[in-house]
Design an enzyme around this catalytic site. Sequence first.
Site, PDB file in Angstrom:
ATOM      1  N   PHE A  61       0.845  -1.202   0.000  1.00 19.54           N
ATOM      2  CA  PHE A  61       0.000   0.000   0.000  1.00 19.54           C
ATOM      3  C   PHE A  61       0.878   1.248   0.000  1.00 19.54           C
ATOM      4  O   PHE A  61       0.629   2.214   0.699  1.00 19.54           O
ATOM      5  CB  PHE A  61      -0.941  -0.011   1.217  1.00 19.54           C
ATOM      6  CG  PHE A  61      -2.133   0.900   1.067  1.00 19.54           C
ATOM      7  CD1 PHE A  61      -3.121   0.622   0.135  1.00 19.54           C
ATOM      8  CD2 PHE A  61      -2.266   2.027   1.862  1.00 19.54           C
ATOM      9  CE1 PHE A  61      -4.220   1.457   0.000  1.00 19.54           C
ATOM     10  CE2 PHE A  61      -3.358   2.869   1.742  1.00 19.54           C
ATOM     11  CZ  PHE A  61      -4.346   2.586   0.806  1.00 19.54           C
ATOM     12  N   GLY A  62       1.943   1.185  -0.814  1.00 17.67           N
ATOM     13  CA  GLY A  62       2.811   2.345  -0.977  1.00 17.67           C
ATOM     14  C   GLY A  62       2.331   3.212  -2.119  1.00 17.67           C
ATOM     15  O   GLY A  62       1.132   3.300  -2.393  1.00 17.67           O
ATOM     16  N   SER A  90       2.414  -3.955   9.560  1.00 18.25           N
ATOM     17  CA  SER A  90       2.664  -2.877   8.607  1.00 18.25           C
ATOM     18  C   SER A  90       2.048  -1.557   9.069  1.00 18.25           C
ATOM     19  O   SER A  90       0.898  -1.512   9.523  1.00 18.25           O
ATOM     20  CB  SER A  90       2.091  -3.240   7.233  1.00 18.25           C
ATOM     21  OG  SER A  90       2.149  -2.134   6.360  1.00 18.25           O
ATOM     22  N   VAL A 144      12.306  -7.360  -1.852  1.00 18.76           N
ATOM     23  CA  VAL A 144      11.645  -8.247  -0.888  1.00 18.76           C
ATOM     24  C   VAL A 144      10.661  -9.195  -1.565  1.00 18.76           C
ATOM     25  O   VAL A 144      10.105 -10.080  -0.917  1.00 18.76           O
ATOM     26  CB  VAL A 144      10.919  -7.444   0.217  1.00 18.76           C
ATOM     27  CG1 VAL A 144      11.902  -6.544   0.952  1.00 18.76           C
ATOM     28  CG2 VAL A 144       9.759  -6.635  -0.333  1.00 18.76           C
ATOM     29  N   HIS A 173       6.188  -4.216 -12.262  1.00 16.76           N
ATOM     30  CA  HIS A 173       7.532  -4.067 -12.836  1.00 16.76           C
ATOM     31  C   HIS A 173       8.071  -5.472 -13.052  1.00 16.76           C
ATOM     32  O   HIS A 173       7.765  -6.395 -12.293  1.00 16.76           O
ATOM     33  CB  HIS A 173       8.419  -3.272 -11.877  1.00 16.76           C
ATOM     34  CG  HIS A 173       9.846  -3.131 -12.294  1.00 16.76           C
ATOM     35  ND1 HIS A 173      10.229  -2.830 -13.578  1.00 16.76           N
ATOM     36  CD2 HIS A 173      11.008  -3.242 -11.582  1.00 16.76           C
ATOM     37  CE1 HIS A 173      11.553  -2.750 -13.639  1.00 16.76           C
ATOM     38  NE2 HIS A 173      12.047  -3.003 -12.446  1.00 16.76           N
ATOM     39  N   GLY A 181       2.670   6.804  -8.266  1.00 18.62           N
ATOM     40  CA  GLY A 181       1.356   6.393  -7.798  1.00 18.62           C
ATOM     41  C   GLY A 181       0.416   7.532  -7.463  1.00 18.62           C
ATOM     42  O   GLY A 181      -0.791   7.453  -7.722  1.00 18.62           O
ATOM     43  N   GLU A 201      16.628   4.695 -15.576  1.00 22.66           N
ATOM     44  CA  GLU A 201      16.903   5.155 -14.213  1.00 22.66           C
ATOM     45  C   GLU A 201      18.390   5.419 -13.998  1.00 22.66           C
ATOM     46  O   GLU A 201      18.781   6.431 -13.406  1.00 22.66           O
ATOM     47  CB  GLU A 201      16.410   4.105 -13.209  1.00 22.66           C
ATOM     48  CG  GLU A 201      14.899   3.975 -13.135  1.00 22.66           C
ATOM     49  CD  GLU A 201      14.454   2.745 -12.356  1.00 22.66           C
ATOM     50  OE1 GLU A 201      13.251   2.641 -12.078  1.00 22.66           O
ATOM     51  OE2 GLU A 201      15.307   1.881 -12.036  1.00 22.66           O
ATOM     52  N   GLU A 246      16.759  25.539 -12.099  1.00 23.44           N
ATOM     53  CA  GLU A 246      16.196  25.830 -13.416  1.00 23.44           C
ATOM     54  C   GLU A 246      16.020  24.585 -14.283  1.00 23.44           C
ATOM     55  O   GLU A 246      15.363  24.647 -15.333  1.00 23.44           O
ATOM     56  CB  GLU A 246      17.059  26.865 -14.140  1.00 23.44           C
ATOM     57  CG  GLU A 246      17.002  28.240 -13.480  1.00 23.44           C
ATOM     58  CD  GLU A 246      17.690  29.319 -14.299  1.00 23.44           C
ATOM     59  OE1 GLU A 246      17.838  29.125 -15.526  1.00 23.44           O
ATOM     60  OE2 GLU A 246      18.080  30.339 -13.711  1.00 23.44           O
ATOM     61  N   SER A 291      16.121  31.173 -25.313  1.00 18.91           N
ATOM     62  CA  SER A 291      16.721  32.221 -26.142  1.00 18.91           C
ATOM     63  C   SER A 291      17.609  31.611 -27.222  1.00 18.91           C
ATOM     64  O   SER A 291      18.060  30.463 -27.117  1.00 18.91           O
ATOM     65  CB  SER A 291      17.554  33.160 -25.272  1.00 18.91           C
ATOM     66  OG  SER A 291      18.717  32.494 -24.800  1.00 18.91           O
TER      67      SER A 291
END
Length: 338
Positions: free
Chosen positions: A24-25, A50, A84, A107, A133, A194, A230, A251
């Site tokens: 539940f992240g 948890s 995990v 994933h 999420g 990544e 920036e 520019s």
Amino acid sequence: MKVYYENDADLALLADKKIAVLGFGSQGHAHALNLKDSGMNVCVGLKENSASWVKAEKAGLMVEKTAEAVKWADIIMVLIPDQVQKAVYENDIAPNLKPGDTLAFGHGFNIHYKQIVPPANVNVIMIAPKSPGHLVRRTFVEGAGVPCLIAVHQNVDGKAKDIALAWAKGLGGTKAGVIETNFKDETETDLFGEQAVLCGGSAELIKAGFDTLVEGGYPAELAYFECMHELKLIVDLYYEGGLSRMNYSVSDTAEYGGMTRGPRIITDEVRQNMRQVLKEVQDGTFAKEFIDECNSGYKSMEALRKSNREHKIEGVGEKLRGMMSWLFKKNPKADAGV
């Protein structure tokens, strides 16, 4: 490349299914709440102690221990950290899988690198929103969605792809577009992006630019603004319209300087290093290194985190961000209740 939309997916395929979302992240809360709000029968599976247990219950979700949630469910979505997943699979998921179940992932890491090898009698699919999420949840609540990837690794009943599309629709993804891929391509491109660009390459480029200006005798505050602050303005232009939108918007001086000096920064040697990083992703070198690091108690990772925290840009940035009133708001995860 085919893109799937609302009419290509049928939520009715999930209507009589019992759905367990493990975790539940950031992604877990979005999947669970969006599917619930789409009318599905959802249970969140968590460790008994948890910290997310109460949060999930307060959000109106049924919560069970992981093993019980898997035993109850027909579709199990695994949205816990990569490192995990293997242990949770071996201890709580595998003993409770039933023939014909669907095992889903956000994933492809553990399937692609064979940390998890499901039995041949279950579907194995992936639904991967291309967004954090909290945005998956927010866009859904606003009546929209974010693009998603889907993939099928095992299709025992001939319905795996349709189930993945239905899940993506329940998330809101078919309103934005859903692209079919495979576990290999999703995993390898995600890790490379990544490491070489999003988290690794960009961070090192920022620090190198900052250090160069400070070593050149310029105030650290100016170096921060030019090399860190920036960057968001430029990335937003990329996000909205690609490289051409950025070049059109800046520019002529910035455009010419960027096009003539940029290749001197990203040299052939840098590109060769990128190819080596990709090779280490493809051949499993990185996966083994990361798994070994996790098993050793994150000793190298903690040292690297400490080094990053102690870089001069962090202290300067903290001071300058304290002057930016528009940043005085909750973290997006806190806003989302996770």
